[in-house]
Structures are given as C-alpha cells and as structure tokens.
Design an enzyme around this catalytic site. Structure first.
Site, PDB file in Angstrom:
ATOM      1  N   ARG A  53     -15.433  13.140  -0.934  1.00 31.59           N
ATOM      2  CA  ARG A  53     -15.165  12.136  -0.018  1.00 31.59           C
ATOM      3  C   ARG A  53     -15.372  10.570  -1.124  1.00 31.59           C
ATOM      4  NH1 ARG A  53     -18.090  12.977   4.370  1.00 31.59           N
ATOM      5  NH2 ARG A  53     -19.525  11.564   3.865  1.00 31.59           N
ATOM      6  N   TYR A  65      -1.068  -9.927  10.316  1.00 29.64           N
ATOM      7  CA  TYR A  65      -0.363  -8.684  10.461  1.00 29.64           C
ATOM      8  C   TYR A  65      -0.880  -8.000  11.905  1.00 29.64           C
ATOM      9  CZ  TYR A  65       0.741  -3.554   9.500  1.00 29.64           C
ATOM     10  OH  TYR A  65       1.178  -2.442   9.932  1.00 29.64           O
ATOM     11  N   ASP A 109      -5.933 -10.602   3.105  1.00 37.21           N
ATOM     12  CA  ASP A 109      -5.042  -9.599   2.959  1.00 37.21           C
ATOM     13  C   ASP A 109      -4.012 -10.150   1.863  1.00 37.21           C
ATOM     14  OD1 ASP A 109      -2.603  -8.014   3.229  1.00 37.21           O
ATOM     15  OD2 ASP A 109      -3.043  -7.595   5.113  1.00 37.21           O
ATOM     16  N   LYS A 137       2.713  -0.512   0.308  1.00 41.27           N
ATOM     17  CA  LYS A 137       3.972  -1.421  -0.215  1.00 41.27           C
ATOM     18  C   LYS A 137       3.952  -1.411  -1.457  1.00 41.27           C
ATOM     19  CE  LYS A 137       3.439  -2.096   4.533  1.00 41.27           C
ATOM     20  NZ  LYS A 137       2.683  -3.020   5.195  1.00 41.27           N
TER      21      LYS A 137
HETATM   22  C1  PLP Z   1       1.705  -2.812   6.126  1.00 42.84           C
HETATM   23  C2  PLP Z   1       0.632  -3.818   6.122  1.00 42.84           C
HETATM   24  C3  PLP Z   1      -0.730  -3.543   6.350  1.00 42.84           C
HETATM   25  C4  PLP Z   1      -0.973  -2.164   6.865  1.00 42.84           C
HETATM   26  O1  PLP Z   1      -0.995  -1.238   5.709  1.00 42.84           O
HETATM   27  P1  PLP Z   1      -0.810   0.244   6.168  1.00 42.84           P
HETATM   28  O2  PLP Z   1      -0.915   1.133   5.027  1.00 42.84           O
HETATM   29  O3  PLP Z   1       0.744   0.699   7.051  1.00 42.84           O
HETATM   30  O4  PLP Z   1      -1.840   0.661   7.143  1.00 42.84           O
HETATM   31  C5  PLP Z   1      -1.689  -4.722   6.332  1.00 42.84           C
HETATM   32  N1  PLP Z   1      -1.316  -5.810   5.877  1.00 42.84           N
HETATM   33  C6  PLP Z   1       0.101  -6.161   5.672  1.00 42.84           C
HETATM   34  C7  PLP Z   1       0.334  -7.573   5.395  1.00 42.84           C
HETATM   35  C8  PLP Z   1       0.939  -5.348   5.752  1.00 42.84           C
HETATM   36  O5  PLP Z   1       2.020  -5.445   5.732  1.00 42.84           O
END
Ligand code: PLP
Length: 393
Positions: A59, A112, A184, A209
C-alpha cells in the site's frame, strides 16, 4: 536522472526511469505487491520506523508507483508526489490531511462540482465550514480569511467555466495570513502551469485526464514540497488510499507523450474555439487563450499553454434542440471525463451550481474536449450539429 536543469520535454521523457536497475528495460516493471519480505528482524524493525522510504508494504507503493511519482514531481516543479487512485481521492486526501474540526475552508465557486459534495457532506459533518468565493477575487481573498481559515482551495481555470484565477495574488494573501493553498492543476497539466513557482503549497491532478490520456485509467496525484510530504503521506496512509501498480504504469506511459499530445489538443481546441466564436448560435466562447476572454491577461502572464478543454454558451435554444444537436454527433462523444485522445461534447449547467456569484448566462452551455482527430472533420461534425440545432428550434 542527474540534477541538470533539463527542460520539461526531457524530464517527461526520462524522469523516473532506471533502465540500469531493470536489465536495461526502458520502462519500469509493473510490480504487484502486498507482502514485502525482510531478511531479518532488524531489517523489519528498521522498515517500521521509516515506512515511507523504500519498498515496505504494497500500500505504501512499489518501484512502479515511485517511478510515476518521481516523474510527475519533476515536471510539476514540486519535490514529492503521491499517487492516488483517482483525482477525487487526491482532492479528498489533500483536504483531509490539513483540515480538522473547527477549521474554515475557502473554495472557488468554479470548483469541480463533486468537491462541493465532499465539502457539504463529509467535511461539514466533521465540523469544517466551507465558504465559496468568486474565482476572479484575486487579492480580495484577504477579506474572506477568518482567524480559523486554514486552507484556500483553487482550480484554475475552472474545468467547467474556465475563469482564470490570479493564483500568485491569492497564494500571497493566503500565506500572509497563515493559510495553506491547494490547487487543482488538472486543466493545465504539469506542463502548462507551474504551481510552486506561483506560491502554491500543494497541487493535485486528476491523472485520469491528460496525464494518462487514453480514457482507460482512473488516477490521481498530489504534489508537494518536502516540508508537507510526511504529513500528507501519513494521512493518506491512514486513509488507506493507494494507486494500483498497473494504473501507475499506464499513467507514467501517458506522461511520456504528454508534450506532443497537448500541443495538438491545444492547436485543435483553438481552431474550434475561433470557429465557434464566429457562429451565430454561440453567444460566448470560454477559452482563456482567446484575446477576448476575461481571463486572457492572467492566462498569458502565468501559463505556458492551453489544453484542449473549453466551453461555450448558446442562445436560448430549448433542451430538445440541444439534444437533437448532441444526440447526432458522429465524432464527439457524449460523456464525462476528458483528456483522452478522443473529442467530447456535453451539455453543462453552471447556473445550477454557483453559490457565490451568479453565472452570466441562462442559456444552454456546452463543454468541448478537442481530441486528436483532424480539425476539419471535427468542424464538419459541429456544422452538421448546428444544422440539427437550427432545424429543431
Ligand atoms: C475529473 C476531475 C477530477 C476528478 O478526477 P477523477 O479521476 O475522475 O476522480 C478533479 N478535478 C478536475 C478538474 C477534474 O476534471
């Protein structure tokens, strides 16, 4: 790698790889592990004392995890990274590390949207209060900071509405009042925005992404300076988050080609954004690399490029007309997430989410991800879509 000041493209290509330690194999092996065996009781006890360095338990990460973490940290400009099982886990892990009962949290109104669920649910239940702020507030954030404000959370540009935040101004105001900043950075990727150069304490990505880039993996990552690493890793260890080795492998493989993919995403998105600006059905295109965009000046000052995700608002067409447009798209997929090689187009409702500042438009909004297809083919698909929109209106 040596400590030379290599450029991002070089880091993306080599950081984290240790072929000499792996029979000359270019990519790190995928190590599947739970149990780690120690040769002696003394070695086992030493590992317990320092469980976050080296391979100590599945982990806590394997060499596959560490290769990915090292590469992301190098390009982002942070000192350490922690792989997480999703972007949302990265967000939750960062917030739960630093916040405790009685704390106050400032969150951008462009955030988000699942983060609102976390703040209003789990965090509120723990006695942590959230205030949403205007994403364009800049140094004005100072007026919202209370004695118990512990953390300012940013997302720039907002991944639904694309306001660019004045990150250096917000980070400086927060730091002057003893607040941490968490950003983020998913839209810009580690390539196009450097959080630590702009005063941010902790950055994170939905690696799902662009980092992974092929719509086949859930992945997250938190990046920090060395001084926050132990606290983050300890909390994340206690929460039980860990990214799977196959997913770390895929994320690292995606990272290797990030620069070439992003250049193309950027170019195609700008071509489509300019084409959309000239359409009579469109009232506004939300893309910070367009000179007309309200965030353009800040984007130009702080960013090294734009990715392939942007939004646009339509005249007040009926939901049925918008559905006629979207249901018939041939190349643009209708689905969440983004950053893969394929184009996406979805309806959004920013007006339903905002709580700090009302959204400018009542009309339907769309969010477009420009994939790696030919731009002319994408424009032709959009053109046929607008014909359906007009016919259904
Ligand atoms: C998709 C997204 C998230 C969350 O990511 P996941 O891998 O789907 O949990 C967080 N912040 C932004 C800006 C996103 O586009």
């Amino acid at each position: 790698m040596t400590e030379r000041p290599y450029k991002d493209e070089t880091l993306l290509t080599h950081a984290g790889n240790k072929p000499r330690a792996n029979f000359g194999i270019v990519n790190p092996p995928v190590y599947h592990a739970s149990t780690i065996l120690y040769p002696t009781v003394a070695a086992l006890e030493a590992a317990l004392k320092d469980k976050f360095s080296g391979v100590t338990y599945g982990r806590n990460g394997t060499p596959t995890t560490f290769a990915f973490e090292e590469a992301v940290a190098a390009v982002e400009g942070g000192e350490r990274a922690i792989a997480m099982p999703s972007g949302m886990a990265a967000i939750a892990g960062a917030l739960l590390t630093f916040l405790k009962q009685g704390d106050h949290l400032l969150v951008s109104d462009s955030v988000y949207s699942p983060v609102r669920g976390l703040c209003g649910g789990t965090l509120a239940g723990m006695g942590i209060e959230t205030t949403y702020y205007d994403p364009t507030i800049g140094a004005g954030i100072a007026a919202l900071i209370r004695p118990n404000t512990r953390l300012v959370y940013l997302e720039s540009p907002g991944s639904l509405t694309f306001e660019v935040q004045d990150v250096p101004a917000i980070a400086a105001s927060a730091r002057a009042r003893g607040c941490l900043t968490v950003l983020d950075n998913t839209w810009a990727t580690p390539l196009y925005f450097k959080p630590f150069e702009h005063g941010i304490d902790v950055s994170l990505h939905a690696g799902t992404k662009y980092i992974t880039g092929h719509s086949d993996t859930m992945m997250g990552v938190v990046i920090c300076r060395a001084d926050h690493y132990q606290q983050l890793k300890t909390a994340i260890h206690g929460l039980g988050y860990c990214a799977a080795p196959d997913d770390c492998y895929l994320a690292l493989r995606g990272l290797r080609t990030l620069a070439v993919r992003l250049a193309r995403h950027q170019e195609t998105a700008l071509t489509l954004a300019r084409w959309l600006q000239a359409r009579k059905e469109v009232t506004r295109v939300m893309h910070p690399a367009l000179p007309q965009d309200p965030g353009h000046r800040l984007w130009k000052r702080d960013f090294g490029g734009a990715s392939g995700l942007f939004g646009f608002a339509l005249k007040p067409y009926s939901p049925a007309a918008v559905a006629a447009m979207l249901d018939g798209m041939e190349l643009f997929g209708l689905g969440f997430s983004w950053g893969g090689y394929e184009s996406l187009l979805i309806p959004t409702k920013p007006q339903a989410l905002r709580t700090a500042v009302p959204w400018f438009s009542d009309g339907p909004c769309l969010r477009l991800h420009a994939g790696l297809e030919d731009a002319g083919d994408l424009i032709a698909d959009l053109e046929r879509g607008f014909a359906r929109l007009g016919a259904a209106a």
